[in-house]
Design an enzyme around this catalytic site. Structure first.
Site, PDB file in Angstrom:
ATOM      1  N   GLY A   1       4.069  48.982 -29.560  1.00  0.00           N
ATOM      2  CA  GLY A   1       5.087  49.686 -28.771  1.00  0.00           C
ATOM      3  C   GLY A   1       5.715  48.798 -27.709  1.00  0.00           C
ATOM      4  N   GLN A   2       6.706  49.353 -27.021  1.00  0.00           N
ATOM      5  CA  GLN A   2       7.434  48.597 -25.986  1.00  0.00           C
ATOM      6  C   GLN A   2       6.476  48.152 -24.879  1.00  0.00           C
ATOM      7  OE1 GLN A   2      11.661  49.975 -25.272  1.00  0.00           O
ATOM      8  NE2 GLN A   2      10.607  51.929 -25.207  1.00  0.00           N
TER       9      GLN A   2
ATOM     10  N   ASP B   1      -3.188  48.471 -33.224  1.00  0.00           N
ATOM     11  CA  ASP B   1      -2.011  49.239 -33.625  1.00  0.00           C
ATOM     12  C   ASP B   1      -2.499  50.591 -34.163  1.00  0.00           C
ATOM     13  OD1 ASP B   1      -3.054  48.740 -36.140  1.00  0.00           O
ATOM     14  OD2 ASP B   1      -1.502  47.304 -36.710  1.00  0.00           O
TER      15      ASP B   1
ATOM     16  N   HIS C   1       3.351  59.587 -28.877  1.00  0.00           N
ATOM     17  CA  HIS C   1       4.484  60.095 -29.662  1.00  0.00           C
ATOM     18  C   HIS C   1       5.642  60.163 -28.680  1.00  0.00           C
ATOM     19  CE1 HIS C   1       7.203  62.693 -31.785  1.00  0.00           C
ATOM     20  NE2 HIS C   1       6.377  62.880 -32.802  1.00  0.00           N
ATOM     21  N   THR C   2       6.609  59.249 -28.798  1.00  0.00           N
ATOM     22  CA  THR C   2       7.672  59.141 -27.782  1.00  0.00           C
ATOM     23  C   THR C   2       9.045  59.572 -28.308  1.00  0.00           C
ATOM     24  OG1 THR C   2       8.073  56.841 -28.379  1.00  0.00           O
ATOM     25  CG2 THR C   2       6.511  57.233 -26.586  1.00  0.00           C
TER      26      THR C   2
ATOM     27  N   ASP D   1       8.496  61.020 -16.542  1.00  0.00           N
ATOM     28  CA  ASP D   1       9.351  61.870 -15.705  1.00  0.00           C
ATOM     29  C   ASP D   1       9.665  63.197 -16.386  1.00  0.00           C
ATOM     30  OD1 ASP D   1      10.666  59.878 -17.447  1.00  0.00           O
ATOM     31  OD2 ASP D   1      12.479  60.995 -17.001  1.00  0.00           O
TER      32      ASP D   1
ATOM     33  N   TYR E   1       7.873  67.265 -25.935  1.00  0.00           N
ATOM     34  CA  TYR E   1       7.304  65.970 -25.535  1.00  0.00           C
ATOM     35  C   TYR E   1       6.723  66.058 -24.121  1.00  0.00           C
ATOM     36  CZ  TYR E   1       7.442  61.156 -23.707  1.00  0.00           C
ATOM     37  OH  TYR E   1       7.133  59.969 -23.085  1.00  0.00           O
TER      38      TYR E   1
ATOM     39  N   LYS F   1       2.802  65.598 -23.039  1.00  0.00           N
ATOM     40  CA  LYS F   1       2.361  64.557 -22.099  1.00  0.00           C
ATOM     41  C   LYS F   1       1.641  65.188 -20.900  1.00  0.00           C
ATOM     42  CE  LYS F   1       3.043  60.689 -22.236  1.00  0.00           C
ATOM     43  NZ  LYS F   1       2.241  59.582 -22.842  1.00  0.00           N
TER      44      LYS F   1
HETATM   45  N1  LIG Z   1       9.985  55.298 -23.907  1.00  0.00           N
HETATM   46  C1  LIG Z   1      10.296  55.901 -22.750  1.00  0.00           C
HETATM   47  O1  LIG Z   1      11.468  56.056 -22.379  1.00  0.00           O
HETATM   48  C2  LIG Z   1       9.196  56.397 -21.840  1.00  0.00           C
HETATM   49  C3  LIG Z   1       9.544  57.037 -20.661  1.00  0.00           C
HETATM   50  C4  LIG Z   1       8.525  57.496 -19.810  1.00  0.00           C
HETATM   51  C5  LIG Z   1       7.201  57.318 -20.177  1.00  0.00           C
HETATM   52  N2  LIG Z   1       6.895  56.714 -21.351  1.00  0.00           N
HETATM   53  C6  LIG Z   1       5.476  56.576 -21.709  1.00  0.00           C
HETATM   54  O2  LIG Z   1       5.140  55.192 -21.693  1.00  0.00           O
HETATM   55  C7  LIG Z   1       4.133  54.929 -22.687  1.00  0.00           C
HETATM   56  C8  LIG Z   1       4.590  53.787 -23.574  1.00  0.00           C
HETATM   57  O3  LIG Z   1       5.810  54.166 -24.215  1.00  0.00           O
HETATM   58  P1  LIG Z   1       6.644  53.170 -25.131  1.00  0.00           P
HETATM   59  O4  LIG Z   1       8.080  53.337 -24.786  1.00  0.00           O
HETATM   60  O5  LIG Z   1       6.017  51.808 -25.109  1.00  0.00           O
HETATM   61  O6  LIG Z   1       6.389  53.842 -26.558  1.00  0.00           O
HETATM   62  P2  LIG Z   1       6.758  53.272 -28.006  1.00  0.00           P
HETATM   63  O7  LIG Z   1       7.531  52.015 -27.910  1.00  0.00           O
HETATM   64  O8  LIG Z   1       7.312  54.423 -28.763  1.00  0.00           O
HETATM   65  O9  LIG Z   1       5.323  52.895 -28.598  1.00  0.00           O
HETATM   66  C9  LIG Z   1       4.418  53.886 -28.912  1.00  0.00           C
HETATM   67  C10 LIG Z   1       3.213  53.230 -29.523  1.00  0.00           C
HETATM   68  O10 LIG Z   1       2.316  54.276 -29.890  1.00  0.00           O
HETATM   69  C11 LIG Z   1       1.892  54.032 -31.232  1.00  0.00           C
HETATM   70  N3  LIG Z   1       1.461  55.265 -31.870  1.00  0.00           N
HETATM   71  C12 LIG Z   1       2.215  56.316 -32.268  1.00  0.00           C
HETATM   72  N4  LIG Z   1       1.433  57.241 -32.837  1.00  0.00           N
HETATM   73  C13 LIG Z   1       0.166  56.770 -32.780  1.00  0.00           C
HETATM   74  C14 LIG Z   1      -1.097  57.273 -33.207  1.00  0.00           C
HETATM   75  N5  LIG Z   1      -1.223  58.430 -33.851  1.00  0.00           N
HETATM   76  N6  LIG Z   1      -2.204  56.518 -32.955  1.00  0.00           N
HETATM   77  C15 LIG Z   1      -2.100  55.315 -32.349  1.00  0.00           C
HETATM   78  N7  LIG Z   1      -0.934  54.782 -31.948  1.00  0.00           N
HETATM   79  C16 LIG Z   1       0.168  55.507 -32.162  1.00  0.00           C
HETATM   80  C17 LIG Z   1       3.110  53.422 -31.907  1.00  0.00           C
HETATM   81  O11 LIG Z   1       2.739  52.822 -33.113  1.00  0.00           O
HETATM   82  P3  LIG Z   1       3.811  52.628 -34.307  1.00  0.00           P
HETATM   83  O12 LIG Z   1       4.536  51.338 -33.975  1.00  0.00           O
HETATM   84  O13 LIG Z   1       2.968  52.520 -35.517  1.00  0.00           O
HETATM   85  O14 LIG Z   1       4.707  53.817 -34.315  1.00  0.00           O
HETATM   86  C18 LIG Z   1       3.519  52.448 -30.813  1.00  0.00           C
HETATM   87  O15 LIG Z   1       2.711  51.300 -30.845  1.00  0.00           O
HETATM   88  C19 LIG Z   1       3.914  56.252 -23.401  1.00  0.00           C
HETATM   89  O16 LIG Z   1       2.810  56.905 -22.839  1.00  0.00           O
HETATM   90  C20 LIG Z   1       5.172  57.054 -23.111  1.00  0.00           C
HETATM   91  O17 LIG Z   1       4.945  58.446 -23.164  1.00  0.00           O
HETATM   92  C21 LIG Z   1       7.853  56.229 -22.179  1.00  0.00           C
END
Ligand SMILES: NC(=O)c1ccc[n+]([C@@H]2O[C@H](COP(=O)([O-])OP(=O)(O)OC[C@H]3O[C@@H](n4cnc5c(N)ncnc54)[C@H](OP(=O)(O)O)[C@@H]3O)[C@@H](O)[C@H]2O)c1
Length: 284
Positions: free
Chosen positions: A10-11, A30, A60-61, A101, A124, A128
């Site tokens: 993920g990011q 992963d 799950h984002t 947020d 979502y 969370k």
């Molecule tokens: N993105 C945003 O704008 C945002 C905003 C606020 C907070 N956040 C929080 O910040 C954190 C990181 O977000 P991010 O943007 O880095 O998310 P992301 O890029 O969508 O990455 C999510 C990661 O979770 C993995 N994943 C999904 N389902 C899974 C499962 N069943 N078991 C294990 N791994 C699984 C994905 O694997 P795959 O590559 O295989 O899918 C990926 O590595 C999260 O807690 C998110 O809720 C994100």
């Protein structure tokens, strides 16, 4: 120090894999290596790894898809997280987790603090929030960092979507009535490494923190800055959210107050424009 990291693709996860490396032995997984939906696999995995710190960057984002994938969103963001927290308690590991947020409804006229009442507008956000509550109820030592509008040099995100759309469309219509701080994965990963560099803090400062980039903008303002940084001249039109229908409702106010983070750890993420400049440099 043994650190177990989930969501390495993920990011935030991929940035953390790099930023945490100097702190100890990072074992990064992963989805295939550690699937949060597979509850029964979590305990044996953690018992074989016996980490000092569990950093959960998996989630799950897909905010709009979650409206249709309610069970999956809750399985990953609530039940899987609960299992991680119970196991963290059992093996006395510190759990570092990320939230959003989107636990808020956006009706507050000023930035949200940690004690403001959550009231998510979408699946979502609820999933969370349930994850946060499961961690708090587990009795483990934890840090939950709520962040906002995450983007990264790689991966699918708003920044890449805007740059791609600008190549194929005569003009871009972007909402300008949602307010927040775009926060780069690089800034988050750097801050987490600083927090974890002091192992004693986890006992003293376990809890919930807001962690977003400094300043604020709208999605339209962010798009403008992204295009400007790349020298792209595609016209941008500001529109209200009502003209951009999506499955999941979003809060109008996504601004997070980071005072507690600064007071506790002496950490303040750079302003969102600086964060964007750093991500742009990473793209070059
Ligand atoms: N993105 C945003 O704008 C945002 C905003 C606020 C907070 N956040 C929080 O910040 C954190 C990181 O977000 P991010 O943007 O880095 O998310 P992301 O890029 O969508 O990455 C999510 C990661 O979770 C993995 N994943 C999904 N389902 C899974 C499962 N069943 N078991 C294990 N791994 C699984 C994905 O694997 P795959 O590559 O295989 O899918 C990926 O590595 C999260 O807690 C998110 O809720 C994100």
């Amino acid at each position: 120090m043994r650190i177990l990291l989930t969501g390495r693709t993920g990011q935030v996860g991929s940035a953390l894999e790099r930023s945490l490396a100097p702190l100890g032995q990072v074992r990064a997984f992963d989805r295939q290596g550690l699937d949060l939906c597979d509850l029964k696999s979590i305990r044996p995995k953690l018992r074989s790894e016996m980490p000092d710190i569990i950093v959960n960057a998996a989630a799950h984002t897909a905010v709009d898809r979650a409206e249709k994938e309610r069970d999956l969103a809750f399985a990953i963001n609530s039940l899987g997280v609960q299992e991680l927290a119970l196991e963290a308690k059992a093996i006395d590991a510190l759990l570092v987790h990320f939230s959003t947020d989107f636990v808020f409804d956006g009706e507050k006229p000023s930035p949200y603090i940690e004690t403001d009442a959550p009231n998510p507008l979408n699946v979502y956000g609820w999933s969370k929030l349930e994850g946060e509550r499961a961690i708090e109820a587990s009795g483990c030592r934890y840090f939950i960092f709520r962040t906002s509008w995450v983007y990264a040099p790689g991966g699918r995100n708003f920044m890449h979507a805007i740059l791609a759309a600008a190549k194929s469309r005569p003009e871009l219509r972007v909402v300008d009535d949602q307010h927040g701080a775009p926060t780069s994965s690089l800034a988050i990963a750097g801050a987490i490494a600083k927090v974890l560099a002091d192992p004693g803090l986890a006992d003293k400062a376990s809890g919930l923190y807001h962690m977003s980039a400094g300043g604020e903008t709208t999605w339209h303002g962010f798009a403008e800055a992204i295009l400007e940084a790349r020298g792209v001249v595609t016209p941008l039109v500001a529109i209200p959210s009502t003209e951009y229908p999506v499955a999941a409702k979003r809060p109008k106010n996504s601004r997070l107050d980071n005072t507690k983070l600064a007071a506790t750890f002496g950490i303040a993420l750079a302003g969102w424009r600086e964060g964007l400049a750093a991500v742009m440099r990473a793209l070059d």
